[in-house]
Design a protein around this motif. Structure first.
Motif, mmCIF file in Angstrom:
data_model
loop_
_atom_site.group_PDB
_atom_site.id
_atom_site.type_symbol
_atom_site.label_atom_id
_atom_site.label_comp_id
_atom_site.label_asym_id
_atom_site.label_seq_id
_atom_site.Cartn_x
_atom_site.Cartn_y
_atom_site.Cartn_z
ATOM 1 N N CYS A 1 0.800 -1.231 0.000
ATOM 2 C CA CYS A 1 0.000 0.000 0.000
ATOM 3 C C CYS A 1 0.833 1.282 0.000
ATOM 4 O O CYS A 1 0.353 2.327 -0.427
ATOM 5 C CB CYS A 1 -0.995 0.009 1.143
ATOM 6 N N PRO B 1 -1.637 7.095 -1.745
ATOM 7 C CA PRO B 1 -2.515 5.967 -2.071
ATOM 8 C C PRO B 1 -2.909 5.934 -3.552
ATOM 9 O O PRO B 1 -2.984 4.866 -4.160
ATOM 10 C CB PRO B 1 -3.737 6.188 -1.171
ATOM 11 N N ALA C 1 -4.705 -0.797 -1.675
ATOM 12 C CA ALA C 1 -3.711 0.283 -1.583
ATOM 13 C C ALA C 1 -4.374 1.659 -1.708
ATOM 14 O O ALA C 1 -4.037 2.593 -0.992
ATOM 15 C CB ALA C 1 -2.636 0.116 -2.646
ATOM 16 N N HIS D 1 -6.455 2.579 1.624
ATOM 17 C CA HIS D 1 -5.860 2.530 2.967
ATOM 18 C C HIS D 1 -5.713 3.913 3.575
ATOM 19 O O HIS D 1 -5.761 4.915 2.955
ATOM 20 C CB HIS D 1 -4.540 1.786 2.970
#
Length: 85
Positions: A31, A61, A82, A85
């Protein structure tokens, strides 16, 4: 730690599919790939960042998502983890 926590959450919510769990854990591991061009931001807290650094950090992100989407055969779910997050 993030990958382990994502696996624990999946187990708690009874998301037992190994395919689902592996994609969730892989997304957790990858991520922060969007910070690859800004390694100095990894060590700073949000309070120590300049406004420009904070903006770069907040965009990572999206950058992680873009990078992961460019990898052949990378499952969409990994890139979405990813991004979210």
């Amino acid at each position: 730690l993030r990958a382990m926590m994502s696996s624990m959450v999946a187990n708690y919510w009874k998301w037992n599919s190994s395919k689902f769990q592996s994609r969730m854990v892989l997304g957790a591991l990858l991520c922060d790939v969007g910070l690859k061009d800004h390694p100095e931001l990894i060590k700073k807290s949000l309070y120590q960042m300049t406004p420009s650094e904070r903006q770069q950090f907040e965009q990572h992100p999206h950058e992680s998502y873009r990078i992961l989407r460019e990898i052949p055969n990378m499952p969409d779910e990994v890139a979405i983890v990813a991004l979210q997050h």
